[in-house]
Design a protein around this motif. Structure first.
Motif, PDB file in Angstrom:
ATOM      1  N   GLN A  73       0.773  -1.369   0.183  1.00  0.00           N
ATOM      2  CA  GLN A  73       0.000   0.209  -0.126  1.00  0.00           C
ATOM      3  C   GLN A  73       0.712   1.226  -0.005  1.00  0.00           C
ATOM      4  OE1 GLN A  73      -3.773   0.710  -0.250  1.00  0.00           O
ATOM      5  NE2 GLN A  73      -3.040  -1.278  -1.360  1.00  0.00           N
ATOM      6  N   LYS A  74       1.982   1.204  -0.565  1.00  0.00           N
ATOM      7  CA  LYS A  74       3.001   2.584  -1.046  1.00  0.00           C
ATOM      8  C   LYS A  74       3.961   2.048  -1.922  1.00  0.00           C
ATOM      9  CE  LYS A  74       6.572   3.515   1.592  1.00  0.00           C
ATOM     10  NZ  LYS A  74       7.379   3.808   2.593  1.00  0.00           N
ATOM     11  N   ALA A  75       4.376   3.117  -2.683  1.00  0.00           N
ATOM     12  CA  ALA A  75       5.309   3.018  -3.475  1.00  0.00           C
ATOM     13  C   ALA A  75       6.567   3.486  -2.870  1.00  0.00           C
ATOM     14  CB  ALA A  75       4.954   3.843  -4.943  1.00  0.00           C
ATOM     15  N   GLU A  76       7.548   2.391  -2.524  1.00  0.00           N
ATOM     16  CA  GLU A  76       8.641   2.527  -1.920  1.00  0.00           C
ATOM     17  C   GLU A  76       9.760   3.608  -2.375  1.00  0.00           C
ATOM     18  OE1 GLU A  76       9.971   3.565   1.000  1.00  0.00           O
ATOM     19  OE2 GLU A  76       9.662   1.566   2.055  1.00  0.00           O
ATOM     20  N   ASP A  77      10.794   4.376  -1.646  1.00  0.00           N
ATOM     21  CA  ASP A  77      11.642   4.827  -2.125  1.00  0.00           C
ATOM     22  C   ASP A  77      12.505   4.298  -3.259  1.00  0.00           C
ATOM     23  OD1 ASP A  77      14.299   6.398  -2.431  1.00  0.00           O
ATOM     24  OD2 ASP A  77      13.965   7.387  -0.453  1.00  0.00           O
ATOM     25  N   PRO A  78      12.833   4.776  -4.455  1.00  0.00           N
ATOM     26  CA  PRO A  78      13.565   4.000  -5.454  1.00  0.00           C
ATOM     27  C   PRO A  78      14.941   3.610  -5.116  1.00  0.00           C
ATOM     28  CG  PRO A  78      12.608   5.834  -6.557  1.00  0.00           C
ATOM     29  CD  PRO A  78      12.488   6.226  -5.052  1.00  0.00           C
ATOM     30  N   ARG A  79      15.509   4.183  -3.870  1.00  0.00           N
ATOM     31  CA  ARG A  79      16.726   3.536  -3.501  1.00  0.00           C
ATOM     32  C   ARG A  79      16.511   2.077  -2.691  1.00  0.00           C
ATOM     33  NH1 ARG A  79      18.501   8.676  -0.283  1.00  0.00           N
ATOM     34  NH2 ARG A  79      16.181   8.381   0.481  1.00  0.00           N
ATOM     35  N   PHE A  80      15.280   1.855  -2.317  1.00  0.00           N
ATOM     36  CA  PHE A  80      14.960   0.662  -1.730  1.00  0.00           C
ATOM     37  C   PHE A  80      15.004  -0.331  -2.982  1.00  0.00           C
ATOM     38  CE2 PHE A  80      12.043  -2.856  -0.724  1.00  0.00           C
ATOM     39  CZ  PHE A  80      12.321  -3.163   0.340  1.00  0.00           C
ATOM     40  N   LEU A  81      14.471  -0.100  -4.109  1.00  0.00           N
ATOM     41  CA  LEU A  81      14.691  -1.015  -5.350  1.00  0.00           C
ATOM     42  C   LEU A  81      15.998  -0.965  -5.736  1.00  0.00           C
ATOM     43  CD1 LEU A  81      11.389   0.372  -7.181  1.00  0.00           C
ATOM     44  CD2 LEU A  81      11.449  -1.411  -5.482  1.00  0.00           C
ATOM     45  N   TYR A  82      16.835  -0.147  -5.624  1.00  0.00           N
ATOM     46  CA  TYR A  82      18.175  -0.094  -6.092  1.00  0.00           C
ATOM     47  C   TYR A  82      18.713  -1.414  -5.213  1.00  0.00           C
ATOM     48  CZ  TYR A  82      23.132   0.166  -5.925  1.00  0.00           C
ATOM     49  OH  TYR A  82      24.517   0.037  -6.042  1.00  0.00           O
ATOM     50  N   TRP A  83      18.580  -1.456  -3.763  1.00  0.00           N
ATOM     51  CA  TRP A  83      19.138  -2.168  -3.091  1.00  0.00           C
ATOM     52  C   TRP A  83      18.622  -3.760  -3.211  1.00  0.00           C
ATOM     53  CZ3 TRP A  83      23.835  -1.379  -1.570  1.00  0.00           C
ATOM     54  CH2 TRP A  83      24.310  -0.127  -0.979  1.00  0.00           C
ATOM     55  N   ALA A  84      17.218  -3.714  -3.649  1.00  0.00           N
ATOM     56  CA  ALA A  84      16.658  -4.988  -4.041  1.00  0.00           C
ATOM     57  C   ALA A  84      17.476  -5.376  -5.254  1.00  0.00           C
ATOM     58  CB  ALA A  84      15.128  -4.878  -4.007  1.00  0.00           C
ATOM     59  N   ASP A  85      17.640  -4.637  -6.103  1.00  0.00           N
ATOM     60  CA  ASP A  85      18.174  -4.731  -7.336  1.00  0.00           C
ATOM     61  C   ASP A  85      19.769  -5.595  -7.048  1.00  0.00           C
ATOM     62  OD1 ASP A  85      16.179  -3.869  -8.881  1.00  0.00           O
ATOM     63  OD2 ASP A  85      17.141  -1.948  -9.431  1.00  0.00           O
ATOM     64  N   ARG A  86      20.500  -4.896  -6.331  1.00  0.00           N
ATOM     65  CA  ARG A  86      21.918  -5.049  -6.075  1.00  0.00           C
ATOM     66  C   ARG A  86      22.011  -6.078  -5.327  1.00  0.00           C
ATOM     67  NH1 ARG A  86      26.363  -0.977  -3.840  1.00  0.00           N
ATOM     68  NH2 ARG A  86      28.003  -2.490  -3.316  1.00  0.00           N
ATOM     69  N   LEU A  87      21.263  -6.237  -4.278  1.00  0.00           N
ATOM     70  CA  LEU A  87      21.500  -7.602  -3.386  1.00  0.00           C
ATOM     71  C   LEU A  87      20.585  -8.854  -3.667  1.00  0.00           C
ATOM     72  CD1 LEU A  87      21.529  -5.379   0.195  1.00  0.00           C
ATOM     73  CD2 LEU A  87      23.614  -6.234  -1.580  1.00  0.00           C
ATOM     74  N   GLY A  88      19.572  -8.611  -4.579  1.00  0.00           N
ATOM     75  CA  GLY A  88      19.036  -9.744  -4.901  1.00  0.00           C
ATOM     76  C   GLY A  88      17.528 -10.251  -4.179  1.00  0.00           C
ATOM     77  N   LEU A  89      16.467  -9.338  -4.363  1.00  0.00           N
ATOM     78  CA  LEU A  89      15.244  -9.544  -3.737  1.00  0.00           C
ATOM     79  C   LEU A  89      14.063  -9.267  -4.871  1.00  0.00           C
ATOM     80  CD1 LEU A  89      14.002 -10.115  -0.869  1.00  0.00           C
ATOM     81  CD2 LEU A  89      13.715  -7.616  -0.568  1.00  0.00           C
ATOM     82  N   LEU A  90      13.320 -10.050  -4.940  1.00  0.00           N
ATOM     83  CA  LEU A  90      12.010  -9.710  -5.621  1.00  0.00           C
ATOM     84  C   LEU A  90      11.077  -8.891  -5.146  1.00  0.00           C
ATOM     85  CD1 LEU A  90      11.308 -13.421  -6.970  1.00  0.00           C
ATOM     86  CD2 LEU A  90      12.989 -11.865  -8.077  1.00  0.00           C
ATOM     87  N   VAL A  91      10.441  -8.048  -5.788  1.00  0.00           N
ATOM     88  CA  VAL A  91       9.686  -6.972  -5.214  1.00  0.00           C
ATOM     89  C   VAL A  91       8.064  -6.965  -5.860  1.00  0.00           C
ATOM     90  CG1 VAL A  91       9.216  -4.357  -4.859  1.00  0.00           C
ATOM     91  CG2 VAL A  91      11.546  -5.504  -4.456  1.00  0.00           C
ATOM     92  N   TRP A  92       7.229  -7.306  -5.078  1.00  0.00           N
ATOM     93  CA  TRP A  92       5.938  -6.983  -5.826  1.00  0.00           C
ATOM     94  C   TRP A  92       5.509  -5.374  -5.611  1.00  0.00           C
ATOM     95  CZ3 TRP A  92       1.480 -10.873  -5.475  1.00  0.00           C
ATOM     96  CH2 TRP A  92       2.076 -12.250  -5.719  1.00  0.00           C
ATOM     97  N   GLY A  93       5.472  -4.647  -6.824  1.00  0.00           N
ATOM     98  CA  GLY A  93       5.026  -3.154  -6.788  1.00  0.00           C
ATOM     99  C   GLY A  93       3.683  -2.965  -6.450  1.00  0.00           C
ATOM    100  N   GLU A  94       3.169  -2.168  -5.786  1.00  0.00           N
ATOM    101  CA  GLU A  94       2.010  -1.897  -5.209  1.00  0.00           C
ATOM    102  C   GLU A  94       1.744  -0.179  -5.155  1.00  0.00           C
ATOM    103  OE1 GLU A  94      -0.936  -3.324  -1.968  1.00  0.00           O
ATOM    104  OE2 GLU A  94       0.873  -4.667  -2.409  1.00  0.00           O
ATOM    105  N   THR A  95       0.699   0.137  -4.993  1.00  0.00           N
ATOM    106  CA  THR A  95       0.325   1.498  -4.750  1.00  0.00           C
ATOM    107  C   THR A  95      -0.784   1.829  -3.360  1.00  0.00           C
ATOM    108  OG1 THR A  95      -0.273   3.705  -5.908  1.00  0.00           O
ATOM    109  CG2 THR A  95      -1.339   1.749  -6.472  1.00  0.00           C
TER     110      THR A  95
END
Length: 610
Positions: free
Chosen positions: A356-378
């Motif tokens: 129920q939020k769009a997280e800071d893009p830097r969170f997505l960067y760390w998910a990209d770099r460290l390896g974590l799947l993300v379900w994008g929501e709003t």
């Protein structure tokens, strides 16, 4: 700078430049409860005295970290920041920009008394080009922001922000105004304004590049992809239009064995560095250079499973509310975001549902770099109507555009539990709304699974997500122990009393294996929680908590039908005490114990990809 060398501080990881400056820190601040601000021109020097407080940006005024910590509703707030000229300078052929990560909900921006931007949408970024408003010869410039956020407007997307006076049940403190980073950038007038990567692991990547304007003369767009300093591919395209689609072939992918070394996954999060250079095609002069990265991977569904790189991949996810004790919906910076990703992985999860939020893009960067799947929501609205449909749809499409290049983002979730569309089974307009959001998302991004509605009342979802908060492991086995048990659940009201699929198409897709079943919310256990707190099930001791937690996870893992799960939730949040962590981030059980419960493995072993 290579993706693996970034420190995660740059606010827009997918499109980076060297010349930028953060405006986070102490600003002047004032409430405007009477609506006098625009009438009395607070955006001009005449606004002196209106800014009677100080606030630390990017924390909302409701957050303790802001230095204010006032949670009473204030519909309109104002910010002011004086900026040295050299921070906001623009030479010949350059533009001075001020970027806002997110301002909740409606924003107006003035520079030196001149209106430079207006924006609607509390979760989406926007940019003010302030070049023409800069006062010549001034030593400093004055940036003013007005934010309006009506706490009683249920058509406004708000997610977990409570519309009542005080937080209750699973809703939290409101957020007003600036809650993501503010930063300046000096750029060329002709430049890259948007960059998207659509990976094809069998061939390479399709780059979508948007320029600031239609070129007056032909430009060349150069793309270079590299890994650990070794060039993988180069491409040069001449363009006379503001938008280009460039097919970049990576020869190394032709070798099916070498290809494995280039693919992105949680177990091996390989990021390929990308550089895009825009030149004058005639003179060769460089107009703009941006840095980015690509994760080569594919996502999809089939054969009753979620597919990552065309292989069945069992999803072990945790729901993360993204609210923190001191900063609420905001965060204290990139290191905190990195620690959250690291903790989620340490607990044995390979995915996170940012709820129920769009997280800071830097969170997505760390998910990209460290390896974590993300379900994008709003964040959801809480009523259905023309205004709510328009606001959420616009904001959602902007978020998909913002985040579609992150390899970690593997699923899109525009609606949750029919919030803002509570009559989907009975109202055709709301069914069309659910379907339209799913189809629009697929039109903008055809590469990821989309859920038309999360938890129940699916109309056309690529994943059949089911919310089930039963505290009885045997009941979970009875519901999901085999295909016949699931068919019985689908035939009647679901576990929360809501029908799971409202269209024949959805039932047919599940039956064909084209919409795998996942239990996308379950658990919700508290440990020694206060009576005033909220949870789905209470436990009174570490032993009881660990035993029940283990039995619930095991019941879902043992199902041959369930393709993945999402546990509620990562951390205790406000009065909601469902977390695996206490509010201070300490685990309720040793991390090794949580990991064993989540994975079913006594020691680290191979990933569950089947």
């Amino acid at each position: 700078m290579r993706a693996s060398e970034q420190d995660g501080t740059y606010p827009r990881p997918i499109l980076r430049r060297e010349r930028w400056h953060s405006l986070d820190g102490v600003w002047e601040f004032g409430y405007d409860d009477t609506g006098a601000g625009e009438r009395d021109a607070w955006y001009a020097e005449g606004g002196a005295g209106a800014f009677d407080r100080e606030i630390t940006v990017p924390y909302p005024p409701e957050a303790p970290a802001s230095g204010i910590g006032e949670t009473a509703p204030h519909r309109v707030v104002w910010y002011r920041r004086r900026i040295p000229h050299d921070v906001l300078a623009a030479g010949p052929g350059e533009r001075a920009l001020v970027h806002f990560g997110a301002v909740d909900h409606r924003a107006k921006v003035w520079l030196d008394g001149r209106l430079v931007a207006e924006h609607v949408g509390g979760q989406t970024p926007f940019t003010a080009d302030v070049t023409d408003a800069l006062r010549p010869g001034a030593d400093e410039h004055v940036l003013v922001v007005r934010a309006e956020d009506d706490p009683a407007d249920l058509a406004q997307p708000r997610g977990k922000q409570d519309w009542q006076d005080r937080p209750h049940a699973v809703w939290y403190e409101r957020t007003t105004g600036i809650w993501q980073t503010v930063w300046t950038e000096t750029v060329a007038a002709q430049r890259v304004t948007d960059l998207a990567w659509l990976p094809d692991p069998a061939r390479g990547v399709l780059a979508e590049i948007t320029l600031a304007a239609t070129p007056a003369a032909p430009l060349s767009v150069e793309i270079e992809l590299s890994l650990d300093g070794a060039v993988l591919a180069r491409s040069t395209t001449e363009t006379g239009t503001p938008r280009s689609r460039v097919d970049v072939v990576i020869p190394a992918l032709r070798n099916g064995i070498d290809r494995e070394d280039l693919l992105w996954s949680p177990e091996r999060p390989t990021l390929i560095d990308a550089r895009v250079t825009v030149r004058d095609a005639g003179t060769g002069a460089v107009l703009d250079t941006v840095h980015s990265y690509v994760g080569l991977r594919s996502t999809g569904v089939g054969r009753g499973a979620f597919l990552l790189n065309d292989r069945p991949y069992y999803v072990r996810s945790v729901l993360n509310q993204g609210y923190r004790t001191d900063t609420l919906i905001a965060n204290s910076g990139t290191e905190e975001l990195r620690r959250e990703v690291e903790l989620i992985k340490a607990m044995g999860f390979n995915a996170v549902r940012v709820h129920q939020k769009a997280e800071d893009p830097r969170f997505l960067y760390w998910a990209d770099r460290l390896g974590l799947l993300v379900w994008g929501e709003t964040g959801a609205a809480y009523e259905f109507g023309t205004e709510a449909v328009e606001l959420l749809t616009r904001e959602w499409l902007d978020l998909v555009r913002r985040d579609r290049s992150h390899p970690s983002v593997v699923t899109w979730v525009p609606l949750n539990e029919s919030w803002g569309a509570s009559d989907i089974p009975h109202e055709s307009a709301q069914r069309h709304y659910s379907l339209a959001l799913a189809h629009l998302t697929r039109a903008l991004d055809p590469t990821r699974p989309v859920l038309s509605n999360e938890g129940w009342e699916h109309t056309d979802s690529d994943i059949l997500g089911v919310h089930d908060y039963s505290a009885d492991p045997a009941e979970l086995t009875r519901r999901y122990g085999d295909a016949a048990a699931v068919d019985a659940v689908l035939a009647g009201p679901g576990p929360q009393g809501r029908v799971l699929a409202v269209t024949e198409r959805q039932l047919a897709r599940y039956a064909a294996g084209d919409a795998p079943l996942m239990i996308t919310e379950f658990g919700g256990l508290s440990l020694r929680a206060d009576e005033g707190s909220f949870s789905y099930t209470r436990t009174s001791s570490d032993t009881q908590y660990a035993a029940l937690l283990g039995e619930l996870f095991a019941a879902l893992r043992d199902s041959p039908v369930v393709a993945g799960f999402c546990y509620t939730q990562f951390m205790d949040t406000a009065q909601e005490t469902n977390g695996l962590l206490f509010p201070d981030g300490s685990p309720k059980l040793p991390l090794e114990t949580i990991r064993q419960i989540v994975t079913g493995e006594k020691e680290d072993g191979p990933a569950q990809d089947a």
